[in-house]
Design an enzyme around this catalytic site. Sequence first.
Site, PDB file in Angstrom:
ATOM      1  CB  SER A   1     -11.400  38.910 -43.730  1.00 45.34           C
ATOM      2  OG  SER A   1     -11.104  38.822 -42.366  1.00 45.34           O
TER       3      SER A   1
ATOM      4  CD  GLU B   1      -9.230  41.833 -46.153  1.00 43.12           C
ATOM      5  OE1 GLU B   1     -10.162  42.112 -45.374  1.00 43.12           O
ATOM      6  OE2 GLU B   1      -8.148  41.373 -45.768  1.00 43.12           O
TER       7      GLU B   1
ATOM      8  NE  ARG C   1      -7.421  44.386 -43.894  1.00 42.00           N
ATOM      9  CZ  ARG C   1      -7.230  45.155 -42.803  1.00 42.00           C
ATOM     10  NH1 ARG C   1      -6.643  46.329 -42.884  1.00 42.00           N
ATOM     11  NH2 ARG C   1      -7.599  44.716 -41.624  1.00 42.00           N
TER      12      ARG C   1
HETATM   13  C1  LIG Z   1      -5.929  32.367 -42.426  1.00 43.65           C
HETATM   14  C2  LIG Z   1      -5.676  33.760 -42.953  1.00 43.65           C
HETATM   15  C3  LIG Z   1      -5.742  34.849 -42.086  1.00 43.65           C
HETATM   16  C4  LIG Z   1      -5.541  36.157 -42.564  1.00 43.65           C
HETATM   17  N1  LIG Z   1      -5.611  37.184 -41.672  1.00 43.65           N
HETATM   18  C5  LIG Z   1      -5.440  38.462 -42.119  1.00 43.65           C
HETATM   19  C6  LIG Z   1      -5.525  39.567 -41.208  1.00 43.65           C
HETATM   20  O1  LIG Z   1      -5.719  39.414 -40.013  1.00 43.65           O
HETATM   21  N2  LIG Z   1      -5.380  40.812 -41.709  1.00 43.65           N
HETATM   22  C7  LIG Z   1      -5.147  41.052 -43.040  1.00 43.65           C
HETATM   23  O2  LIG Z   1      -5.036  42.224 -43.428  1.00 43.65           O
HETATM   24  N3  LIG Z   1      -5.029  40.016 -43.912  1.00 43.65           N
HETATM   25  C8  LIG Z   1      -5.172  38.742 -43.495  1.00 43.65           C
HETATM   26  N4  LIG Z   1      -5.082  37.691 -44.374  1.00 43.65           N
HETATM   27  C9  LIG Z   1      -4.827  37.969 -45.789  1.00 43.65           C
HETATM   28  C10 LIG Z   1      -3.350  37.788 -46.214  1.00 43.65           C
HETATM   29  O3  LIG Z   1      -2.636  37.038 -45.273  1.00 43.65           O
HETATM   30  C11 LIG Z   1      -2.638  39.118 -46.429  1.00 43.65           C
HETATM   31  O4  LIG Z   1      -3.289  39.932 -47.369  1.00 43.65           O
HETATM   32  C12 LIG Z   1      -1.179  38.889 -46.875  1.00 43.65           C
HETATM   33  O5  LIG Z   1      -0.451  40.066 -46.747  1.00 43.65           O
HETATM   34  C13 LIG Z   1      -1.044  38.369 -48.293  1.00 43.65           C
HETATM   35  O6  LIG Z   1       0.300  37.961 -48.474  1.00 43.65           O
HETATM   36  P1  LIG Z   1       0.717  37.024 -49.687  1.00 43.65           P
HETATM   37  O7  LIG Z   1       2.207  37.004 -49.739  1.00 43.65           O
HETATM   38  O8  LIG Z   1       0.055  35.730 -49.569  1.00 43.65           O
HETATM   39  O9  LIG Z   1       0.151  37.874 -50.909  1.00 43.65           O
HETATM   40  P2  LIG Z   1      -0.603  37.373 -52.218  1.00 43.65           P
HETATM   41  O10 LIG Z   1      -1.938  36.849 -51.859  1.00 43.65           O
HETATM   42  O11 LIG Z   1       0.295  36.496 -52.990  1.00 43.65           O
HETATM   43  O12 LIG Z   1      -0.775  38.765 -52.978  1.00 43.65           O
HETATM   44  C14 LIG Z   1      -1.630  39.765 -52.485  1.00 43.65           C
HETATM   45  C15 LIG Z   1      -1.482  41.006 -53.404  1.00 43.65           C
HETATM   46  O13 LIG Z   1      -0.185  41.547 -53.286  1.00 43.65           O
HETATM   47  C16 LIG Z   1       0.476  41.579 -54.561  1.00 43.65           C
HETATM   48  N5  LIG Z   1       1.891  41.301 -54.293  1.00 43.65           N
HETATM   49  C17 LIG Z   1       2.405  40.250 -53.613  1.00 43.65           C
HETATM   50  N6  LIG Z   1       3.746  40.407 -53.472  1.00 43.65           N
HETATM   51  C18 LIG Z   1       4.072  41.562 -54.108  1.00 43.65           C
HETATM   52  C19 LIG Z   1       5.294  42.266 -54.318  1.00 43.65           C
HETATM   53  N7  LIG Z   1       6.474  41.818 -53.859  1.00 43.65           N
HETATM   54  N8  LIG Z   1       5.265  43.420 -55.044  1.00 43.65           N
HETATM   55  C20 LIG Z   1       4.086  43.894 -55.508  1.00 43.65           C
HETATM   56  N9  LIG Z   1       2.903  43.287 -55.350  1.00 43.65           N
HETATM   57  C21 LIG Z   1       2.898  42.129 -54.643  1.00 43.65           C
HETATM   58  C22 LIG Z   1      -0.234  40.540 -55.392  1.00 43.65           C
HETATM   59  O14 LIG Z   1      -0.133  40.828 -56.775  1.00 43.65           O
HETATM   60  C23 LIG Z   1      -1.656  40.692 -54.888  1.00 43.65           C
HETATM   61  O15 LIG Z   1      -2.247  41.802 -55.509  1.00 43.65           O
HETATM   62  C24 LIG Z   1      -5.265  36.371 -43.934  1.00 43.65           C
HETATM   63  C25 LIG Z   1      -5.176  35.273 -44.803  1.00 43.65           C
HETATM   64  C26 LIG Z   1      -5.368  33.978 -44.315  1.00 43.65           C
HETATM   65  C27 LIG Z   1      -5.254  32.816 -45.260  1.00 43.65           C
END
Ligand SMILES: Cc1cc2nc3c(=O)[nH]c(=O)nc-3n(C[C@H](O)[C@H](O)[C@H](O)COP(=O)(O)OP(=O)(O)OC[C@H]3O[C@@H](n4cnc5c(N)ncnc54)[C@H](O)[C@@H]3O)c2cc1C
Length: 343
Positions: A247, A339, A174
């Site tokens: 998580s 996380e 992660r």
């Molecule tokens: C119901 C649910 C289930 C999930 N299941 C999993 C799972 O099975 N496995 C897992 O690993 N995660 C899981 N997650 C967590 C999440 O989905 C992931 O971490 C996802 O990749 C985050 O994407 P986001 O676009 O929402 O990022 P955000 O939450 O908006 O950002 C996350 C991080 O990435 C940075 N960021 C975003 N976009 C960029 C970019 N273009 N350039 C540079 N930095 C950037 C942000 O600054 C921040 O630090 C889950 C979340 C939920 C709500």
Amino acid sequence: MDVRYNQSLKDCNTFGVDVQARCVVRLDVKGSALSERGHEEVEQLLESGALRDAYVVVGKGSNILFTHDYDGTVIMLESSGKQELHVVDADGCRYVTVGAKCLTDDVVAYCVEHGCFGIENLSAIPGTIGAAVVQNVGAYGVEIGDVVERVEAVDLKKGTVCALRAEDCRFGYRTSLFKQCNGQYLITSITLRLKPSFQPVLTYKALAERVSGEQHADMTALGMRDVITQIRWQKLPRPEQYGSAGSFFKNPVVSDEVVEQLLSKYTDMPLYAGNKLSAGWLIDKAGWKGRSRGRVGVWPQQALVLYNRGSCTGTEVVDLAMAITEDVYSKFNVSLEPEVIIL
Ligand SMILES: Cc1cc2nc3c(=O)[nH]c(=O)nc-3n(C[C@H](O)[C@H](O)[C@H](O)COP(=O)(O)OP(=O)(O)OC[C@H]3O[C@@H](n4cnc5c(N)ncnc54)[C@H](O)[C@@H]3O)c2cc1C
């Protein structure tokens, strides 16, 4: 570049906490890689001075918990053009290039449909593929870092465009270079190295049990995607019903000594490769599964997930997370780390 002030972020984070950002900048990057339009937008951003103060890039906010109004600039990628995915065949692999703004699950669906295999197990993970790389998302035995070939990004400190190879991305559990260099890089596009033929990855026990014998022989990538999606939504809160960030905690990695001590007392304790413990098991064993405190709860089907029971604040989530962390430490001598990115 679209700039707005004093904007609500309630719809920009999956916990659904109601906070405001002093400024929200939306960059139209168009298409998959950083287009001419995208370059202009980034240049405007760099010249605007918005990056002199606090700033954060937000994808879909599915791994961010806001604990207060954000006194800085939130940067989001928009794409007015069609999100194109490019596939190139070389050296027996299929290279798929996607814009950072694409949703991870859409990328998985596209790849399965177009005969590019290796990320089926990441089906139904919320959020954008750019953030998936930042977090090195993983599920059911596969991490995105396993298949990343190249990442294009803007170095916001230097104002330059750069291309990084997978070995430069410092992928770990992660984490990645992009997370470690908090805010330095704005990822714009990603190239994945996938396979032209489907081989199910069944290293995750619960998945292997589900896809047994005969079913295994006939299993297609689309079938695998369906199975994974079903398992996930049996265990996780549906984002449209309850806010969460999936998580909340990482699985802790501990010393041999701690493993030995715990296994002598709890013979049924799950243990993964590299002395990784199950944070969900520890939280459950400590008696938190299904419990709630005010407007925040521990999801009854998966103790790793903290969820919004209705209009909770980020601080309330953190308070519950701290109570769990302290209790798990006092019972098992194991420190839990979030996380989720807490702002
Ligand atoms: C119901 C649910 C289930 C999930 N299941 C999993 C799972 O099975 N496995 C897992 O690993 N995660 C899981 N997650 C967590 C999440 O989905 C992931 O971490 C996802 O990749 C985050 O994407 P986001 O676009 O929402 O990022 P955000 O939450 O908006 O950002 C996350 C991080 O990435 C940075 N960021 C975003 N976009 C960029 C970019 N273009 N350039 C540079 N930095 C950037 C942000 O600054 C921040 O630090 C889950 C979340 C939920 C709500």
